[in-house]
Scaffold this motif. Structure first.
Motif, PDB file in Angstrom:
ATOM      1  N   ASN A 160       0.788  -1.237   0.000  1.00 20.89           N
ATOM      2  CA  ASN A 160       0.000   0.000   0.000  1.00 20.89           C
ATOM      3  C   ASN A 160       0.823   1.292   0.000  1.00 20.89           C
ATOM      4  O   ASN A 160       0.337   2.322  -0.438  1.00 20.89           O
ATOM      5  CB  ASN A 160      -0.940   0.033   1.206  1.00 20.89           C
ATOM      6  N   TYR A 161       2.046   1.254   0.534  1.00 23.37           N
ATOM      7  CA  TYR A 161       2.833   2.476   0.710  1.00 23.37           C
ATOM      8  C   TYR A 161       4.178   2.377   0.009  1.00 23.37           C
ATOM      9  O   TYR A 161       4.804   1.320  -0.018  1.00 23.37           O
ATOM     10  CB  TYR A 161       3.065   2.761   2.199  1.00 23.37           C
ATOM     11  N   SER A 162       4.621   3.516  -0.544  1.00 26.94           N
ATOM     12  CA  SER A 162       5.885   3.571  -1.265  1.00 26.94           C
ATOM     13  C   SER A 162       6.573   4.904  -1.039  1.00 26.94           C
ATOM     14  O   SER A 162       5.957   5.892  -0.625  1.00 26.94           O
ATOM     15  CB  SER A 162       5.655   3.416  -2.769  1.00 26.94           C
ATOM     16  N   ILE A 163       7.858   4.895  -1.350  1.00 24.86           N
ATOM     17  CA  ILE A 163       8.632   6.123  -1.502  1.00 24.86           C
ATOM     18  C   ILE A 163       9.004   6.160  -2.977  1.00 24.86           C
ATOM     19  O   ILE A 163       9.529   5.177  -3.504  1.00 24.86           O
ATOM     20  CB  ILE A 163       9.899   6.119  -0.633  1.00 24.86           C
ATOM     21  N   VAL A 164       8.670   7.245  -3.649  1.00 25.36           N
ATOM     22  CA  VAL A 164       8.972   7.350  -5.075  1.00 25.36           C
ATOM     23  C   VAL A 164       9.742   8.633  -5.357  1.00 25.36           C
ATOM     24  O   VAL A 164       9.635   9.611  -4.624  1.00 25.36           O
ATOM     25  CB  VAL A 164       7.690   7.321  -5.961  1.00 25.36           C
ATOM     26  N   GLU A 165      10.531   8.580  -6.421  1.00 24.95           N
ATOM     27  CA  GLU A 165      11.155   9.770  -6.975  1.00 24.95           C
ATOM     28  C   GLU A 165      10.471  10.022  -8.297  1.00 24.95           C
ATOM     29  O   GLU A 165      10.393   9.121  -9.138  1.00 24.95           O
ATOM     30  CB  GLU A 165      12.650   9.557  -7.197  1.00 24.95           C
ATOM     31  N   ALA A 166       9.940  11.225  -8.460  1.00 23.91           N
ATOM     32  CA  ALA A 166       9.205  11.544  -9.679  1.00 23.91           C
ATOM     33  C   ALA A 166       9.478  12.977 -10.091  1.00 23.91           C
ATOM     34  O   ALA A 166       9.655  13.859  -9.245  1.00 23.91           O
ATOM     35  CB  ALA A 166       7.710  11.346  -9.457  1.00 23.91           C
ATOM     36  N   VAL A 167       9.500  13.192 -11.396  1.00 23.72           N
ATOM     37  CA  VAL A 167       9.673  14.534 -11.939  1.00 23.72           C
ATOM     38  C   VAL A 167       8.414  15.350 -11.624  1.00 23.72           C
ATOM     39  O   VAL A 167       7.296  14.853 -11.726  1.00 23.72           O
ATOM     40  CB  VAL A 167       9.899  14.469 -13.466  1.00 23.72           C
ATOM     41  N   VAL A 168       8.614  16.595 -11.234  1.00 20.71           N
ATOM     42  CA  VAL A 168       7.486  17.475 -10.920  1.00 20.71           C
ATOM     43  C   VAL A 168       6.592  17.613 -12.147  1.00 20.71           C
ATOM     44  O   VAL A 168       7.069  18.006 -13.214  1.00 20.71           O
ATOM     45  CB  VAL A 168       7.977  18.875 -10.486  1.00 20.71           C
ATOM     46  N   PRO A 169       5.306  17.289 -12.014  1.00 21.02           N
ATOM     47  CA  PRO A 169       4.391  17.488 -13.148  1.00 21.02           C
ATOM     48  C   PRO A 169       4.339  18.973 -13.539  1.00 21.02           C
ATOM     49  O   PRO A 169       4.400  19.851 -12.679  1.00 21.02           O
ATOM     50  CB  PRO A 169       3.043  17.021 -12.603  1.00 21.02           C
ATOM     51  N   ASP A 170       4.227  19.231 -14.837  1.00 20.87           N
ATOM     52  CA  ASP A 170       4.243  20.607 -15.350  1.00 20.87           C
ATOM     53  C   ASP A 170       3.236  21.522 -14.655  1.00 20.87           C
ATOM     54  O   ASP A 170       3.529  22.691 -14.432  1.00 20.87           O
ATOM     55  CB  ASP A 170       3.971  20.624 -16.857  1.00 20.87           C
ATOM     56  N   LYS A 171       2.071  20.991 -14.299  1.00 25.71           N
ATOM     57  CA  LYS A 171       1.042  21.858 -13.709  1.00 25.71           C
ATOM     58  C   LYS A 171       1.424  22.395 -12.328  1.00 25.71           C
ATOM     59  O   LYS A 171       0.796  23.318 -11.837  1.00 25.71           O
ATOM     60  CB  LYS A 171      -0.312  21.141 -13.649  1.00 25.71           C
ATOM     61  N   TYR A 172       2.479  21.830 -11.707  1.00 28.18           N
ATOM     62  CA  TYR A 172       2.911  22.294 -10.385  1.00 28.18           C
ATOM     63  C   TYR A 172       4.168  23.149 -10.439  1.00 28.18           C
ATOM     64  O   TYR A 172       4.588  23.676  -9.415  1.00 28.18           O
ATOM     65  CB  TYR A 172       3.135  21.110  -9.452  1.00 28.18           C
ATOM     66  N   VAL A 173       4.788  23.290 -11.621  1.00 33.07           N
ATOM     67  CA  VAL A 173       5.987  24.114 -11.755  1.00 33.07           C
ATOM     68  C   VAL A 173       5.620  25.563 -11.430  1.00 33.07           C
ATOM     69  O   VAL A 173       4.616  26.086 -11.898  1.00 33.07           O
ATOM     70  CB  VAL A 173       6.578  23.998 -13.184  1.00 33.07           C
ATOM     71  N   GLY A 174       6.440  26.196 -10.593  1.00 34.55           N
ATOM     72  CA  GLY A 174       6.195  27.579 -10.192  1.00 34.55           C
ATOM     73  C   GLY A 174       5.326  27.707  -8.955  1.00 34.55           C
ATOM     74  O   GLY A 174       5.114  28.807  -8.458  1.00 34.55           O
ATOM     75  N   LYS A 175       4.834  26.588  -8.433  1.00 38.43           N
ATOM     76  CA  LYS A 175       4.022  26.607  -7.214  1.00 38.43           C
ATOM     77  C   LYS A 175       4.863  26.143  -6.035  1.00 38.43           C
ATOM     78  O   LYS A 175       5.804  25.369  -6.192  1.00 38.43           O
ATOM     79  CB  LYS A 175       2.804  25.688  -7.361  1.00 38.43           C
ATOM     80  N   SER A 176       4.490  26.611  -4.853  1.00 36.48           N
ATOM     81  CA  SER A 176       5.208  26.202  -3.647  1.00 36.48           C
ATOM     82  C   SER A 176       4.641  24.869  -3.144  1.00 36.48           C
ATOM     83  O   SER A 176       3.544  24.454  -3.539  1.00 36.48           O
ATOM     84  CB  SER A 176       5.072  27.270  -2.556  1.00 36.48           C
ATOM     85  N   ILE A 177       5.393  24.248  -2.262  1.00 35.24           N
ATOM     86  CA  ILE A 177       4.951  22.995  -1.627  1.00 35.24           C
ATOM     87  C   ILE A 177       3.569  23.214  -0.997  1.00 35.24           C
ATOM     88  O   ILE A 177       2.669  22.389  -1.139  1.00 35.24           O
ATOM     89  CB  ILE A 177       5.966  22.560  -0.542  1.00 35.24           C
TER      90      ILE A 177
END
Length: 111
Positions: free
Chosen positions: A30-47
């Motif tokens: 059920n749970y994972s740790i993943v490394e993923a490229v930031v999706p374009d729709k979130y570029v320029g937004k803060s955490i």
């Protein structure tokens, strides 16, 4: 020569039907740790603006950023810089790789 970590990420990305997945570590079914490229729709937004915890119930462990640097011989070299635990006001940039922990369905919803 085979690269088990790449094969694992590929298998896991297919299992989760996720694009942009760089690497993954399945903690249990059920749970994972993943490394993923930031999706374009979130570029320029803060955490905080993305709402990882509030909207997706995910934890951003760190951000990896690629930076081009010149060597002493004048050649360009791309290095990966690991940033510590990101602050809520950390702004996501194009090409950032997020290390995210959470429930697999929530990771899938985010990505």
């Amino acid at each position: 020569m085979a690269h088990p970590e790449e094969e694992s990420a590929e298998r896991w990305s297919k299992k989760l039907c996720i694009t942009g997945l760089v690497d993954s570590f399945e903690l249990n079914s059920n749970y994972s740790i993943v490394e993923a490229v930031v999706p374009d729709k979130y570029v320029g937004k803060s955490i905080q603006e993305v709402g990882f915890r509030e909207k997706y119930e995910l934890l951003v462990l760190t951000i990896l950023k690629s930076k081009e640097q010149k060597t002493t011989f004048g050649k360009s070299m791309v290095t990966t810089i690991l940033h510590g635990i990101p602050r809520p006001d950390t702004v996501l940039e194009q090409g950032d790789i997020l290390a995210i922990y959470g429930y697999n369905d929530h990771i899938k919803s985010f990505l």
